[in-house]
Write an enzyme that holds these catalytic residues in place. Sequence first.
Site, PDB file in Angstrom:
ATOM      1  CE1 TYR A 132      -4.294   1.851   0.734  1.00 22.45           C
ATOM      2  CE2 TYR A 132      -2.784   3.520   2.208  1.00 22.45           C
ATOM      3  CZ  TYR A 132      -3.715   2.772   1.615  1.00 22.45           C
ATOM      4  OH  TYR A 132      -4.990   3.621   2.046  1.00 22.45           O
TER       5      TYR A 132
ATOM      6  CD1 TRP B  22      -0.974   6.421   0.663  1.00 25.20           C
ATOM      7  CD2 TRP B  22      -0.418   8.454  -0.211  1.00 25.20           C
ATOM      8  NE1 TRP B  22      -1.970   7.066   0.374  1.00 25.20           N
ATOM      9  CE2 TRP B  22      -1.767   7.460  -0.052  1.00 25.20           C
ATOM     10  CE3 TRP B  22      -0.311   9.506  -0.766  1.00 25.20           C
ATOM     11  CZ2 TRP B  22      -2.880   8.243  -0.596  1.00 25.20           C
ATOM     12  CZ3 TRP B  22      -1.908  10.410  -1.047  1.00 25.20           C
ATOM     13  CH2 TRP B  22      -2.705  10.437  -0.698  1.00 25.20           C
TER      14      TRP B  22
END
Length: 773
Positions: free
Chosen positions: A111, A113
């Site tokens: 995940y 970013w």
Amino acid sequence: MIRRVPHCSHWGAYTLLVEDGRIVGVEPFAHDPAPSPVIQSVTDWAKPERRILRPMVREGWLASREGSDRRGRGSERFVPVSWDQATDLIAGEIRRVSRDHGNASIFAGSYGWTSCGRFHHASTLLKRMMNLAGGYTGHVDTYSIAAGPVILRHTLGDERACGGQSNTLDTIAEHSETLLVFGAMSPRTAQSEAGGIGAHYLEGYLRRIAERGVKVIHVSPYREDLPDWTGAEWWPIRPNTDTALMLGLAGEIVLAGRHDAGFLERCTSGSDQLLAYLRGEDDGQAKTADWAAAITGIDAQTIRDLARRLTDTRSMITASWALQRAHHGEQPFWAAIALASITGQIGLPGGGMGFGYGSLGGVGAPFVTGKSPAMSQGARPIDSFIPVARISDMLLTPGGAYSYEGQDRTYPDIRLVYWAGGNPFHHHQDLNRLSEAWTRPETIIVQDPMFTATARRADIVLPASTSLERNDLSGNKRSDFILAMAKAIEPLGEARSDFDIFNAIAEKLGVAPAFNEGRDEMGWIRHLYTESRDFAAQRLGHEMPDFDTFWAQGYAACPVQRSHTYLAPYRADPAAHPLNTESGRIVLGSDTLARLGYADCRAHPAWIEPAEWLGGAAEDELHLISHQPNGRLHSQLETAEASLADKRGGREQVRLSPADAARRGIADGATVRLWNTRGACLATACVTGAVAPGVAILPTGAWFTPGTAGGPELSGNPNVLTLDIGTSAFGQGCSAHTCLVRIEPFEGAAPDPAQTYQHELADILSAPGGDLT
């Protein structure tokens, strides 16, 4: 001589000023009306203190591989290795686990970013490589928004209403007469956007709303979730009770006979179930203002007055993403749909409901109608996934059962975790439970620019470059520009780009030709831009500059939709524009959920008490809200200037009401201990009248720094306290905002978290191969 380098981050576009290989300044994008101050912090990525500078392997794993003592993660020293050795080890592990246990035992649901770049998007490239190598277990939904999209897919047919394609803010600013804001609509959270952003519009639209004199009611435990200059009326609601307020408003409208029966009949299904619930026909309790007042703490007459206003004026209901990050998080989104349907204003300019305004910078802005640049993950050869926030459950209970959107599934037996460009020891709940779960896989690989808490707990660590050290481009459906991200400086240490790292591993797995398709970095960037440009020209008649012009000027304007009214065609003719739901209409009573019979997600919108809330709290407990901070995104740039400006004493500030602070003997600026049965952390008290009584607010993103001998976490990371359960058996989202804590003054001297983290990092980097710092 200063070079001017166009670039972009999650906080917006800017120009980097580079001299002698160093970044000496940052200038905002000329077309951004409200640039984020956080862009000034990006120069911290070029500092080596917390960077991973070369490939490394944990000492115990290097000696014993899958047989190593996994509890050594985070404390054992790292041994430096060459890139060739590191990629050999990783390719060997992927082959071993695939051969001995099957590809479902590889969790590559990273995940990420790390960067807003669409080419060097770490998690996408990881999944692309793994799909070519036989597949992996991944994740669905996000920590930010999971329960919300799940319920919207079943009630509205898709998740556009929370993804940026509900009513655009320009229509609200010009047509709404009453704006009912649940949660936040804040420029603080609108600073960021997942794929980068060219222009920040929220503040301008809010100023237009204030200028027109729109009646704004702000329902939130935190007054500063909406700027004070909007003139909003603040309703300091108890956390997690927004659903009860929405249903109480709907019930009052029905009780007065002011609901739009024609809209309910023509445009919805199952409304008879909802109306029966509101009248109390199934449980003996009518959902009235008095009922809602007892749950929410909002005055009953105030609720009745608003119920009348919602039907007398053009009314718009908004709910931020934060509302569905709670136990039964499906319900506030579904209840907002129900309330907007009761008023009959869905499909009218400035009316109806929408979700996520301000949660990211592009939600509600003009949205792109063309093709956004993006790397493909490729076809998935196996169907193995978990809901994103169920990582600890998966690692701790292999073979255990779980449900998702009505399907019964089984957790895979994970032997290998490959995490690229993300930090679960920031965003996951109950970090002490995650720490235990993290000891279960045989091998953990982390690829990241920064030595995060996750990287510290890896077996193999790979140094990825930051976006400053490579070429890329940004763009997404919620940004009206595609933006160039040109390389500004050389990579630090031995760092390599995410594409180069995965391409090298793909070579050793024998899948490199399919992975790279014969293109290098600039070849891919040119290809991705040209795909978007050709689509805009051929499908929409919109001209964008050729690639060389785009790269030189740093941006290209995209075709966008303005003045959009959500579901207007559907309202005008439901038969001609059916929704992708079980009935083709807005679902207020669900046959699917009735068949499933879940107690925690009923067949219609309902108030269901959360596992932890003020209505069931002990006298000394407070409800903890963990929101996005002012000066960073998640844990990125946590030690940079904008982030440090919102800390005190090197720690995060926990905001408390004056009455709650006085009752506990807590002075403003004091170090305090927050605790519950899941864990404890230290923070600095900020006493403010902007917080509702009974509530504590502690931002997310502090780097996880456990104290010694079981002592409290030192930096103020709220996820040592948060509850790690799914929102319901249906949505399985993150329930971070359902959390009770106790707070007390901390006695004694508290270690500085930044110094502690850096000292511990130095210890594990003092390997036999030399000082790696």
